[in-house]
Design a protein around this motif. Structure first.
Motif, PDB file in Angstrom:
ATOM      1  N   CYS A   7       0.978  -1.279   0.011  1.00 50.53           N
ATOM      2  CA  CYS A   7       0.011   0.015   0.186  1.00 50.53           C
ATOM      3  C   CYS A   7       0.633   1.187  -0.039  1.00 50.53           C
ATOM      4  O   CYS A   7       1.756   1.404   0.837  1.00 50.53           O
ATOM      5  CB  CYS A   7      -0.680  -0.047   1.339  1.00 50.53           C
ATOM      6  N   ASP A   8       0.641   2.053  -0.937  1.00 50.94           N
ATOM      7  CA  ASP A   8       1.283   3.349  -0.842  1.00 50.94           C
ATOM      8  C   ASP A   8       0.340   4.306  -0.261  1.00 50.94           C
ATOM      9  O   ASP A   8      -0.899   4.340  -0.890  1.00 50.94           O
ATOM     10  CB  ASP A   8       1.616   3.930  -2.272  1.00 50.94           C
ATOM     11  N   SER A   9       0.499   5.415   0.181  1.00 51.88           N
ATOM     12  CA  SER A   9      -0.568   6.465   0.827  1.00 51.88           C
ATOM     13  C   SER A   9       0.421   7.749   0.789  1.00 51.88           C
ATOM     14  O   SER A   9       1.331   7.760   1.382  1.00 51.88           O
ATOM     15  CB  SER A   9      -1.034   5.992   2.329  1.00 51.88           C
ATOM     16  N   VAL A  10      -0.367   8.885   0.175  1.00 54.67           N
ATOM     17  CA  VAL A  10       0.060   9.989   0.254  1.00 54.67           C
ATOM     18  C   VAL A  10      -0.566  10.897   1.521  1.00 54.67           C
ATOM     19  O   VAL A  10       0.406  11.742   2.127  1.00 54.67           O
ATOM     20  CB  VAL A  10      -0.531  10.907  -1.111  1.00 54.67           C
ATOM     21  N   PHE A  11      -1.590  10.981   1.668  1.00 52.08           N
ATOM     22  CA  PHE A  11      -2.382  11.765   2.921  1.00 52.08           C
ATOM     23  C   PHE A  11      -2.735  10.847   4.122  1.00 52.08           C
ATOM     24  O   PHE A  11      -3.325  11.358   4.962  1.00 52.08           O
ATOM     25  CB  PHE A  11      -3.580  12.642   2.433  1.00 52.08           C
ATOM     26  N   ASP A  47      -0.163 -16.310  -0.701  1.00 48.47           N
ATOM     27  CA  ASP A  47      -1.520 -16.922  -1.508  1.00 48.47           C
ATOM     28  C   ASP A  47      -2.239 -15.625  -1.875  1.00 48.47           C
ATOM     29  O   ASP A  47      -3.005 -16.082  -2.794  1.00 48.47           O
ATOM     30  CB  ASP A  47      -2.320 -17.694  -0.193  1.00 48.47           C
ATOM     31  N   MET A  48      -2.244 -14.703  -1.228  1.00 47.29           N
ATOM     32  CA  MET A  48      -2.988 -13.547  -1.795  1.00 47.29           C
ATOM     33  C   MET A  48      -2.120 -12.195  -1.684  1.00 47.29           C
ATOM     34  O   MET A  48      -1.477 -11.860  -0.632  1.00 47.29           O
ATOM     35  CB  MET A  48      -4.223 -13.218  -0.973  1.00 47.29           C
ATOM     36  N   LEU A  49      -2.128 -11.345  -2.927  1.00 43.26           N
ATOM     37  CA  LEU A  49      -1.787 -10.051  -2.765  1.00 43.26           C
ATOM     38  C   LEU A  49      -2.710  -8.844  -2.994  1.00 43.26           C
ATOM     39  O   LEU A  49      -3.473  -9.129  -3.890  1.00 43.26           O
ATOM     40  CB  LEU A  49      -0.806 -10.057  -3.902  1.00 43.26           C
ATOM     41  N   ILE A  50      -2.470  -7.948  -2.144  1.00 44.59           N
ATOM     42  CA  ILE A  50      -3.661  -6.924  -2.241  1.00 44.59           C
ATOM     43  C   ILE A  50      -2.664  -5.586  -2.461  1.00 44.59           C
ATOM     44  O   ILE A  50      -1.786  -5.146  -1.784  1.00 44.59           O
ATOM     45  CB  ILE A  50      -4.435  -6.673  -1.122  1.00 44.59           C
ATOM     46  N   VAL A  51      -2.988  -5.029  -3.628  1.00 42.99           N
ATOM     47  CA  VAL A  51      -2.211  -3.657  -3.878  1.00 42.99           C
ATOM     48  C   VAL A  51      -3.188  -2.614  -3.772  1.00 42.99           C
ATOM     49  O   VAL A  51      -3.981  -2.484  -4.500  1.00 42.99           O
ATOM     50  CB  VAL A  51      -1.312  -3.873  -5.155  1.00 42.99           C
ATOM     51  N   GLY A  52      -2.826  -1.595  -3.103  1.00 40.19           N
ATOM     52  CA  GLY A  52      -3.576  -0.123  -3.135  1.00 40.19           C
ATOM     53  C   GLY A  52      -2.566   0.945  -3.244  1.00 40.19           C
ATOM     54  O   GLY A  52      -1.576   1.244  -2.932  1.00 40.19           O
ATOM     55  N   SER A  53      -3.254   2.101  -3.976  1.00 43.64           N
ATOM     56  CA  SER A  53      -2.643   3.477  -4.125  1.00 43.64           C
ATOM     57  C   SER A  53      -3.680   4.334  -4.063  1.00 43.64           C
ATOM     58  O   SER A  53      -4.888   4.214  -4.724  1.00 43.64           O
ATOM     59  CB  SER A  53      -2.085   3.285  -5.447  1.00 43.64           C
ATOM     60  N   PRO A  54      -3.431   5.620  -3.657  1.00 46.04           N
ATOM     61  CA  PRO A  54      -4.225   6.716  -3.863  1.00 46.04           C
ATOM     62  C   PRO A  54      -4.226   7.069  -5.648  1.00 46.04           C
ATOM     63  O   PRO A  54      -3.343   6.624  -6.248  1.00 46.04           O
ATOM     64  CB  PRO A  54      -3.565   7.892  -3.244  1.00 46.04           C
TER      65      PRO A  54
END
Length: 164
Positions: A7-11, A47-54
């Motif tokens: 997970c990347d996060s800016v704010f 087994d599982m990859l979760i990718v998140g970004s603003p």
């Protein structure tokens, strides 16, 4: 089940969504890190990859995109995956021109999902967006609860797929 959340996060809003997902997966082994922190080791036994970004200028952040590009072509073969972003709802944008651009260019989650698919990941659910109230947030009410529900649904689906 071994889950990696990148997970990347800016704010801080995307991080809060990822934290809600991690909390919802309390019976699973979950590791969470930023895109630049991922090494080959954590990817070997997931087994599982979760990718998140603003969503930034209609795309995922550069660190998120760079992380996915660093993966070898078949590195995610057999791995279940989810993609999410944080975004402003198009109906909350006052500019009609910007709403049209959003409709044309979209948000980060769909682009993340497409990149994961190209690395041979199995996408469990459609990419998901979680809403912020303004450019810097905060998250709209109920979004962390919705993120937790989405993560639990993915775990159940993955477990059901593994029984077949």
């Amino acid at each position: 089940m071994n889950v990696l959340i990148v997970c990347d996060s800016v704010f801080g809003n995307t991080q809060k969504i990822a934290d809600a997902m991690r909390s919802a997966m309390d019976s699973e082994k979950v590791v969470m890190c930023r895109p630049h922190e991922v090494t080959a080791g954590p990817l070997d036994h997931i087994d599982m990859l979760i990718v998140g970004s603003p969503t930034r200028a209609f795309h995922p952040t550069k660190p998120t995109t760079d992380f996915i590009h660093r993966l070898s072509p078949n590195q995610l073969k057999g791995v279940s995956a989810l993609a999410f972003d944080t975004r402003i709802a198009s109906q909350d944008v006052s500019s009609k021109a910007l709403r049209i651009v959003i409709k044309l260019l979209g948000y980060a989650a769909k682009k993340i999902a497409k990149k994961l698919h190209h690395k041979r990941a199995h996408l469990l659910l459609q990419p998901e967006g979680f809403y912020v109230t303004g450019y810097e947030g905060p998250l709209k009410e109920g979004e962390c609860t919705r993120a937790a529900q989405w993560a639990r649904a993915a775990i159940k689906l993955s477990q059901a797929n593994n029984k077949d």
